[in-house]
Write an enzyme that holds these catalytic residues in place. Structure first.
Site, PDB file in Angstrom:
ATOM      1  N   HIS A 113      39.609 -18.937  67.041  1.00 20.15           N
ATOM      2  CA  HIS A 113      39.100 -18.139  65.916  1.00 20.15           C
ATOM      3  C   HIS A 113      38.361 -16.924  66.494  1.00 20.15           C
ATOM      4  O   HIS A 113      37.570 -17.070  67.434  1.00 20.15           O
ATOM      5  CB  HIS A 113      38.148 -18.995  65.072  1.00 20.15           C
ATOM      6  CG  HIS A 113      37.680 -18.302  63.841  1.00 20.15           C
ATOM      7  ND1 HIS A 113      38.453 -18.210  62.702  1.00 20.15           N
ATOM      8  CD2 HIS A 113      36.531 -17.640  63.581  1.00 20.15           C
ATOM      9  CE1 HIS A 113      37.789 -17.524  61.789  1.00 20.15           C
ATOM     10  NE2 HIS A 113      36.617 -17.159  62.289  1.00 20.15           N
ATOM     11  N   GLU A 183      39.761 -13.467  73.820  1.00 22.85           N
ATOM     12  CA  GLU A 183      40.560 -14.645  73.434  1.00 22.85           C
ATOM     13  C   GLU A 183      41.618 -14.959  74.478  1.00 22.85           C
ATOM     14  O   GLU A 183      41.899 -16.123  74.765  1.00 22.85           O
ATOM     15  CB  GLU A 183      41.270 -14.385  72.095  1.00 22.85           C
ATOM     16  CG  GLU A 183      40.356 -14.294  70.910  1.00 22.85           C
ATOM     17  CD  GLU A 183      41.145 -14.050  69.624  1.00 22.85           C
ATOM     18  OE1 GLU A 183      42.121 -14.763  69.379  1.00 22.85           O
ATOM     19  OE2 GLU A 183      40.787 -13.125  68.871  1.00 22.85           O
TER      20      GLU A 183
HETATM   21  C1  GRF Z   1      43.778 -13.941  66.870  1.00 23.20           C
HETATM   22  O1  GRF Z   1      42.715 -13.046  66.655  1.00 23.20           O
HETATM   23  C2  GRF Z   1      43.322 -15.354  66.647  1.00 23.20           C
HETATM   24  O2  GRF Z   1      41.962 -15.555  66.913  1.00 23.20           O
HETATM   25  C3  GRF Z   1      43.554 -15.570  65.184  1.00 23.20           C
HETATM   26  O3  GRF Z   1      44.689 -14.802  64.866  1.00 23.20           O
HETATM   27  C4  GRF Z   1      44.883 -13.780  65.843  1.00 23.20           C
HETATM   28  C5  GRF Z   1      46.254 -14.043  66.400  1.00 23.20           C
HETATM   29  O4  GRF Z   1      46.745 -13.091  67.226  1.00 23.20           O
HETATM   30  N1  GRF Z   1      43.629 -16.962  64.893  1.00 23.20           N
HETATM   31  P1  GRF Z   1      48.054 -13.387  68.057  1.00 23.20           P
HETATM   32  O5  GRF Z   1      49.186 -13.723  67.089  1.00 23.20           O
HETATM   33  O6  GRF Z   1      47.774 -14.512  69.000  1.00 23.20           O
HETATM   34  O7  GRF Z   1      48.325 -12.084  68.767  1.00 23.20           O
END
Ligand code: GRF
Length: 200
Positions: A113, A183
């Site tokens: 998240h 992330e």
């Molecule tokens: C990310 O910001 C994640 O935290 C959220 O959705 C976005 C997904 O991006 N759950 P991706 O598809 O992994 O590029």
């Protein structure tokens, strides 16, 4: 020869950049795991294309294909069994995982998240909405959270969390980009903890 790699499924709805960073990290860090399925509620998206290019089985699975929600949930569970999946990694999956699947995979589903849960989570808190809310609240920092998935949206136990600063003049988009970069490191770190108990 027996294969000792832990079999993973990625659930995605979009670009799948987190899925791609997990895939790369498995190779770069030599983690004892492999993606054995990429499931998406969309027939075409970046994640599905990436999986196809890398020889990972894909599955387009949507509630719309079934007469009842139960039949949809059952199809999801059967696909996971068929591919012998041990852990599910939600990576930008914009649907709720059916409760029957959550129960069958208790403590085996992770989500990432783009905020510091428990703040800025729950219904409607996805994508750019999260970063708008963080800026509107005047927060000095944001970040990313990897957590176990249980029946309540964004409420499961936190496995790993990392902060990023909110910079003066940030827009939701600039903050989103900084958090996404975080992330891409955080999710592989969490997977490594899940598989080995620590970060290399
Ligand atoms: C990310 O910001 C994640 O935290 C959220 O959705 C976005 C997904 O991006 N759950 P991706 O598809 O992994 O590029």
């Amino acid at each position: 020869m027996t294969n000792h790699k832990t079999r993973l499924a990625a659930f995605c709805s979009g670009t799948g950049s987190n899925f791609q960073s997990l895939y790369s990290a498995i190779n770069e860090r030599g983690l004892p795991a492999e993606f054995a399925l990429c499931l998406s509620n969309r027939s075409e998206c970046g994640a599905i294309s990436f999986a196809e290019q890398h020889g990972i089985p894909t599955l387009h699975l949507s509630e719309k294909q079934y007469d009842t929600y139960e039949a949809f949930a059952e199809a999801m569970f059967k696909a996971l069994q068929k591919h012998n999946i041990k852990y599910i990694l939600l990576a930008g999956y914009l649907r709720k995982v059916p409760e029957s699947v959550i129960n069958a995979y208790a403590c085996k589903i992770l989500n990432i998240h783009p905020a510091l849960l428990p703040k800025f989570g729950g219904h409607g808190m996805y994508g750019i909405n999260v970063h708008k809310a963080v800026l509107e609240a005047g927060e000095k920092e944001s970040g990313a959270t990897v957590h176990y998935v249980d029946a309540e949206y964004d409420k499961g136990p936190i496995l790993l969390q990392r902060k990023v600063p909110v910079e003066p003049g940030d827009t939701p988009e600039s903050l989103a980009a900084r958090v996404l970069k975080c992330e891409h490191r955080l999710y592989p770190d969490a997977l490594e903890i899940l598989l080995t108990g620590n970060i290399s």
